[in-house]
Design a protein around this motif. Sequence first.
Motif, PDB file in Angstrom:
ATOM      1  N   UNK A   5       0.814  -1.253  -0.154  1.00 32.42           N
ATOM      2  CA  UNK A   5      -0.047   0.189   0.224  1.00 32.42           C
ATOM      3  C   UNK A   5       1.060   1.200   0.046  1.00 32.42           C
ATOM      4  N   UNK A   6       1.960   1.119   0.830  1.00 30.96           N
ATOM      5  CA  UNK A   6       2.725   2.458   1.039  1.00 30.96           C
ATOM      6  C   UNK A   6       3.288   2.803  -0.300  1.00 30.96           C
ATOM      7  N   UNK A   7       3.796   1.697  -1.193  1.00 31.44           N
ATOM      8  CA  UNK A   7       4.653   2.022  -2.306  1.00 31.44           C
ATOM      9  C   UNK A   7       3.463   2.407  -3.450  1.00 31.44           C
ATOM     10  N   UNK A   8       2.299   1.963  -3.406  1.00 29.84           N
ATOM     11  CA  UNK A   8       1.483   2.238  -4.390  1.00 29.84           C
ATOM     12  C   UNK A   8       1.114   3.417  -4.152  1.00 29.84           C
ATOM     13  N   UNK A   9       0.660   4.201  -2.849  1.00 33.37           N
ATOM     14  CA  UNK A   9       0.104   5.503  -2.959  1.00 33.37           C
ATOM     15  C   UNK A   9       1.248   6.233  -3.122  1.00 33.37           C
ATOM     16  N   UNK A  27     -10.536  15.752  -0.582  1.00 33.10           N
ATOM     17  CA  UNK A  27     -11.700  14.884  -1.306  1.00 33.10           C
ATOM     18  C   UNK A  27     -11.705  13.556  -0.643  1.00 33.10           C
ATOM     19  N   UNK A  28     -10.632  13.005  -0.023  1.00 33.00           N
ATOM     20  CA  UNK A  28     -10.369  11.714   0.824  1.00 33.00           C
ATOM     21  C   UNK A  28     -11.275  11.989   1.955  1.00 33.00           C
ATOM     22  N   UNK A  29     -10.851  12.962   2.696  1.00 33.90           N
ATOM     23  CA  UNK A  29     -11.816  13.182   4.051  1.00 33.90           C
ATOM     24  C   UNK A  29     -13.120  13.592   3.639  1.00 33.90           C
ATOM     25  N   UNK A  30     -13.610  14.429   2.694  1.00 35.26           N
ATOM     26  CA  UNK A  30     -14.803  14.528   2.513  1.00 35.26           C
ATOM     27  C   UNK A  30     -15.694  13.357   2.048  1.00 35.26           C
ATOM     28  N   UNK A  31     -15.063  12.362   1.288  1.00 31.54           N
ATOM     29  CA  UNK A  31     -15.915  11.284   0.962  1.00 31.54           C
ATOM     30  C   UNK A  31     -16.086  10.261   2.211  1.00 31.54           C
ATOM     31  N   UNK A  32     -15.189  10.364   2.975  1.00 29.16           N
ATOM     32  CA  UNK A  32     -15.449   9.310   3.999  1.00 29.16           C
ATOM     33  C   UNK A  32     -15.412   7.998   3.775  1.00 29.16           C
ATOM     34  N   UNK A  33     -14.804   7.433   2.708  1.00 30.21           N
ATOM     35  CA  UNK A  33     -14.866   6.141   2.311  1.00 30.21           C
ATOM     36  C   UNK A  33     -13.695   5.272   2.949  1.00 30.21           C
ATOM     37  N   UNK A  34     -14.190   4.366   3.865  1.00 32.33           N
ATOM     38  CA  UNK A  34     -13.096   3.470   4.686  1.00 32.33           C
ATOM     39  C   UNK A  34     -11.902   3.118   3.598  1.00 32.33           C
ATOM     40  N   UNK A  35     -12.201   2.811   2.563  1.00 27.90           N
ATOM     41  CA  UNK A  35     -11.006   2.468   1.458  1.00 27.90           C
ATOM     42  C   UNK A  35      -9.780   3.357   1.335  1.00 27.90           C
ATOM     43  N   UNK A  36     -10.390   4.580   1.654  1.00 21.59           N
ATOM     44  CA  UNK A  36      -9.222   5.697   1.646  1.00 21.59           C
ATOM     45  C   UNK A  36      -8.601   5.900   2.817  1.00 21.59           C
ATOM     46  N   UNK A  37      -8.766   5.327   3.808  1.00 22.26           N
ATOM     47  CA  UNK A  37      -7.950   5.735   5.026  1.00 22.26           C
ATOM     48  C   UNK A  37      -6.501   5.072   5.017  1.00 22.26           C
ATOM     49  N   UNK A  38      -6.244   3.867   4.666  1.00 16.10           N
ATOM     50  CA  UNK A  38      -4.919   3.604   4.361  1.00 16.10           C
ATOM     51  C   UNK A  38      -4.055   4.611   3.780  1.00 16.10           C
ATOM     52  N   UNK A  39      -4.563   5.275   2.607  1.00 19.85           N
ATOM     53  CA  UNK A  39      -3.677   6.206   1.907  1.00 19.85           C
ATOM     54  C   UNK A  39      -3.562   7.435   2.629  1.00 19.85           C
ATOM     55  N   UNK A  41      -3.628   7.336   5.677  1.00 23.00           N
ATOM     56  CA  UNK A  41      -2.067   7.091   6.890  1.00 23.00           C
ATOM     57  C   UNK A  41      -1.006   7.003   6.186  1.00 23.00           C
ATOM     58  N   UNK A  42      -0.913   6.635   5.029  1.00 29.89           N
ATOM     59  CA  UNK A  42       0.537   6.686   4.305  1.00 29.89           C
ATOM     60  C   UNK A  42       0.923   8.305   4.142  1.00 29.89           C
ATOM     61  N   UNK A  43      -0.031   9.029   3.797  1.00 28.01           N
ATOM     62  CA  UNK A  43       0.357  10.467   3.776  1.00 28.01           C
ATOM     63  C   UNK A  43       0.850  11.054   5.074  1.00 28.01           C
ATOM     64  N   UNK A  44       0.209  10.576   6.259  1.00 28.62           N
ATOM     65  CA  UNK A  44       0.460  10.913   7.239  1.00 28.62           C
ATOM     66  C   UNK A  44       1.996  10.507   8.007  1.00 28.62           C
ATOM     67  N   UNK A  45       2.171   9.496   7.604  1.00 28.98           N
ATOM     68  CA  UNK A  45       3.354   8.684   7.863  1.00 28.98           C
ATOM     69  C   UNK A  45       4.513   9.515   7.242  1.00 28.98           C
ATOM     70  N   UNK A  46       4.395   9.862   5.960  1.00 27.71           N
ATOM     71  CA  UNK A  46       5.376  10.705   5.287  1.00 27.71           C
ATOM     72  C   UNK A  46       5.668  12.069   5.734  1.00 27.71           C
ATOM     73  N   UNK A  47       4.498  12.493   6.271  1.00 26.08           N
ATOM     74  CA  UNK A  47       4.594  13.973   6.914  1.00 26.08           C
ATOM     75  C   UNK A  47       5.227  13.644   8.268  1.00 26.08           C
ATOM     76  N   UNK A  48       4.857  12.700   8.945  1.00 27.23           N
ATOM     77  CA  UNK A  48       5.736  12.572  10.307  1.00 27.23           C
ATOM     78  C   UNK A  48       7.094  12.340  10.115  1.00 27.23           C
ATOM     79  N   UNK A  49       7.462  11.437   9.339  1.00 25.12           N
ATOM     80  CA  UNK A  49       8.999  11.143   9.142  1.00 25.12           C
ATOM     81  C   UNK A  49       9.654  12.362   8.637  1.00 25.12           C
ATOM     82  N   UNK A  50       9.026  13.444   8.083  1.00 24.87           N
ATOM     83  CA  UNK A  50       9.607  14.428   7.516  1.00 24.87           C
ATOM     84  C   UNK A  50       9.423  15.845   8.451  1.00 24.87           C
TER      85      UNK A  50
END
Length: 70
Positions: A5-9, A27-39, A41-50
């Motif tokens: 998932x990380x690599x794909x995102x 858009x991901x937040x407004x849609x509120x779809x569960x399937x968008x949560x992993x993506x 999460x990856x964005x937050x991980x990138x932000x956190x690491x940097x």
Amino acid sequence: MDFDIRGAVINNIHNMNEQELQELVVDSIQRGEEKLLPGLGVLFEVIWQNSSPSDREEMIGTLRQSLARK
């Protein structure tokens, strides 16, 4: 079957400009779809690491305050 998932995102967004990234997050937040949560999460991980330690403290403080209001 394992799916990276990380690599794909990261592969899907690495060429986006700031406006496109913002639109993706909003858009991901407004849609509120569960399937968008992993993506997200990856964005937050990138932000956190940097982020600096002080930026991390601020994020955790914001998160804690936001959760306390729920």
